[in-house]
Design a protein around this motif. Structure first.
Motif, short mmCIF file in Angstrom:
data_model
loop_
_atom_site.label_atom_id
_atom_site.label_comp_id
_atom_site.label_asym_id
_atom_site.label_seq_id
_atom_site.Cartn_x
_atom_site.Cartn_y
_atom_site.Cartn_z
N THR A 1 17.26 20.35 4.02
CA THR A 1 17.81 19.51 2.98
C THR A 1 16.82 19.51 1.83
N ASN A 2 17.21 18.91 0.73
CA ASN A 2 16.35 18.89 -0.44
C ASN A 2 15.02 18.22 -0.12
N GLN A 3 15.05 17.14 0.67
CA GLN A 3 13.82 16.40 0.94
C GLN A 3 12.82 17.22 1.74
N LEU A 4 13.29 17.96 2.74
CA LEU A 4 12.36 18.76 3.53
C LEU A 4 11.81 19.91 2.69
N CYS B 1 0.82 -1.21 0.00
CA CYS B 1 0.00 0.00 0.00
C CYS B 1 0.85 1.27 0.00
N TYR B 2 0.43 2.23 -0.81
CA TYR B 2 1.12 3.51 -0.95
C TYR B 2 0.37 4.57 -0.15
N HIS B 3 1.13 5.34 0.63
CA HIS B 3 0.57 6.38 1.51
C HIS B 3 1.39 7.64 1.30
N PHE B 4 0.91 8.76 1.80
CA PHE B 4 1.61 10.04 1.66
C PHE B 4 3.10 9.92 2.00
N GLU B 5 3.41 9.24 3.10
CA GLU B 5 4.80 9.16 3.54
C GLU B 5 5.69 8.43 2.54
N ASP B 6 5.09 7.57 1.70
CA ASP B 6 5.88 6.82 0.72
C ASP B 6 6.43 7.71 -0.38
N ILE B 7 5.86 8.89 -0.54
CA ILE B 7 6.42 9.84 -1.51
C ILE B 7 7.87 10.15 -1.15
N PHE B 8 8.16 10.19 0.15
CA PHE B 8 9.48 10.62 0.61
C PHE B 8 10.40 9.45 0.94
N THR B 9 9.85 8.27 1.03
CA THR B 9 10.69 7.10 1.30
C THR B 9 10.96 6.30 0.03
N THR B 10 10.31 6.67 -1.08
CA THR B 10 10.55 6.02 -2.37
C THR B 10 11.40 6.94 -3.22
N PRO B 11 12.64 6.54 -3.56
CA PRO B 11 13.56 7.42 -4.28
C PRO B 11 12.95 7.97 -5.57
N GLY B 12 13.06 9.29 -5.73
CA GLY B 12 12.63 9.95 -6.95
C GLY B 12 11.19 10.41 -6.96
N HIS B 13 10.34 9.88 -6.08
CA HIS B 13 8.92 10.20 -6.14
C HIS B 13 8.62 11.64 -5.73
N ALA B 14 9.30 12.13 -4.72
CA ALA B 14 9.08 13.51 -4.30
C ALA B 14 9.45 14.47 -5.43
N GLN B 15 10.53 14.16 -6.14
CA GLN B 15 10.96 15.03 -7.24
C GLN B 15 9.96 14.99 -8.39
N ILE B 16 9.37 13.83 -8.64
CA ILE B 16 8.35 13.72 -9.70
C ILE B 16 7.17 14.64 -9.37
#
Length: 281
Positions: free
Chosen positions: A172-175, A75-90
């Motif tokens: 950092t970039n992620q935050l 299951c994919y949840h909001f938090e997975d955007i940031f724990t899955t490489p590249g998804h936040a940038q997409i």
């Protein structure tokens, strides 16, 4: 005849060289860390969702994610955007208009059986069209309890945005991506709504979906029975999870990034300077 540098020049050279060495180590560690997180990613973008969560945040979406995982769903949840490489940038590329079409949902959710929570719940109609056989779940709770929880979450996000000028020294970039995506969700879902308007939006969304016979309405208090019935699976022996992650998720990201930046950009160079003094004297 050998020439030696004056002590002050020697000290300056040592300090400068150790500072550059510290920066190099920081960048190298960052690259290794990112490659380790990325691993080998599949190029398969086929969407095979079996469950689509259409409920608003703060309605038990994180508990539902964990319940689905217990049942064997990925299951994919909001938090997975940031724990899955590249998804936040997409998402950031889409939000900042670097891509012309909408968010590439098939690419983001490839390999997952289920998706819950914002921002993907904002696109439940599109996901439903892509996966017409998926079960659509609407999580809901008492409107007053929901608006109290949601208001607290929005206020936490507003506080972080208000003090970005201070936090930029630790971001950092992620935050930074977290703030961009959070702003996008806030504006798309709620804009500048008052408390009353938030409740009206919540009730309107729920009423629309409740009138759809293809949607299953769930209250987290109901536990396993309705969920397992709609998914046609056996009720597990373990209790239904009742978790609360979003309230602390932003604070967790903030603290993690402050600690990371403080170590890499302040403590590590300071260690280099101390080492330079140690070698000199």
């Amino acid at each position: 005849m050998s020439h030696s540098l004056p002590p002050t020049h020697t000290l300056a050279c040592l300090l400068y060289s150790h500072f550059l060495y510290s920066i190099f180590v920081v960048l190298l560690l960052e690259v290794i860390w990112n490659f380790w997180k990325m691993g080998i990613q599949s190029e398969n973008t086929k969407l095979t969702l079996k469950v689509i969560g259409a409920g608003y945040p703060r309605t038990g979406t994180y508990s539902l994610k964990n319940a689905l995982q217990i049942l064997g769903y990925k299951c994919y949840h909001f938090e997975d955007i940031f724990t899955t490489p590249g998804h936040a940038q997409i998402w950031c590329d889409y939000i900042e208009n670097k891509v012309e079409s909408g968010p590439p949902l098939s690419k983001l959710l490839a390999g997952y059986d289920a998706v819950v929570d914002f921002p993907h719940a904002l696109y439940y109609s599109e996901l439903r069209a892509l996966c017409p056989d998926a079960a659509v779940l609407l999580t809901k709770r008492d409107p007053e309890l929901w608006v109290n929880s949601m208001t607290h979450l929005l206020e936490t996000g507003n506080t972080v945005r208000r003090y970005k000028w201070i936090l930029k020294y630790f971001l950092t970039n992620q935050l930074g991506q977290y703030i961009v995506i959070g702003d996008f969700i806030h504006k798309k879902a709620f804009g500048e709504m008052s408390r009353k308007e938030l409740v009206e939006s919540y009730n309107s969304h729920n009423k629309l979906l409740e009138s759809d016979p293809g949607v299953t309405v769930m209250d987290p208090k109901e536990g396993w029975q309705k969920l397992c019935a709609v998914l046609k699976v056996d009720i597990p022996d373990t209790p239904y999870p009742h978790l609360n992650s979003k309230a602390g998720l932003l604070k967790m990201h903030l603290m993690k990034n402050i600690i990371k930046c403080t170590f890499f950009w302040y403590i590590l160079p300071l260690c280099g300077i101390i080492l330079a003094f140690y070698k000199l004297f």
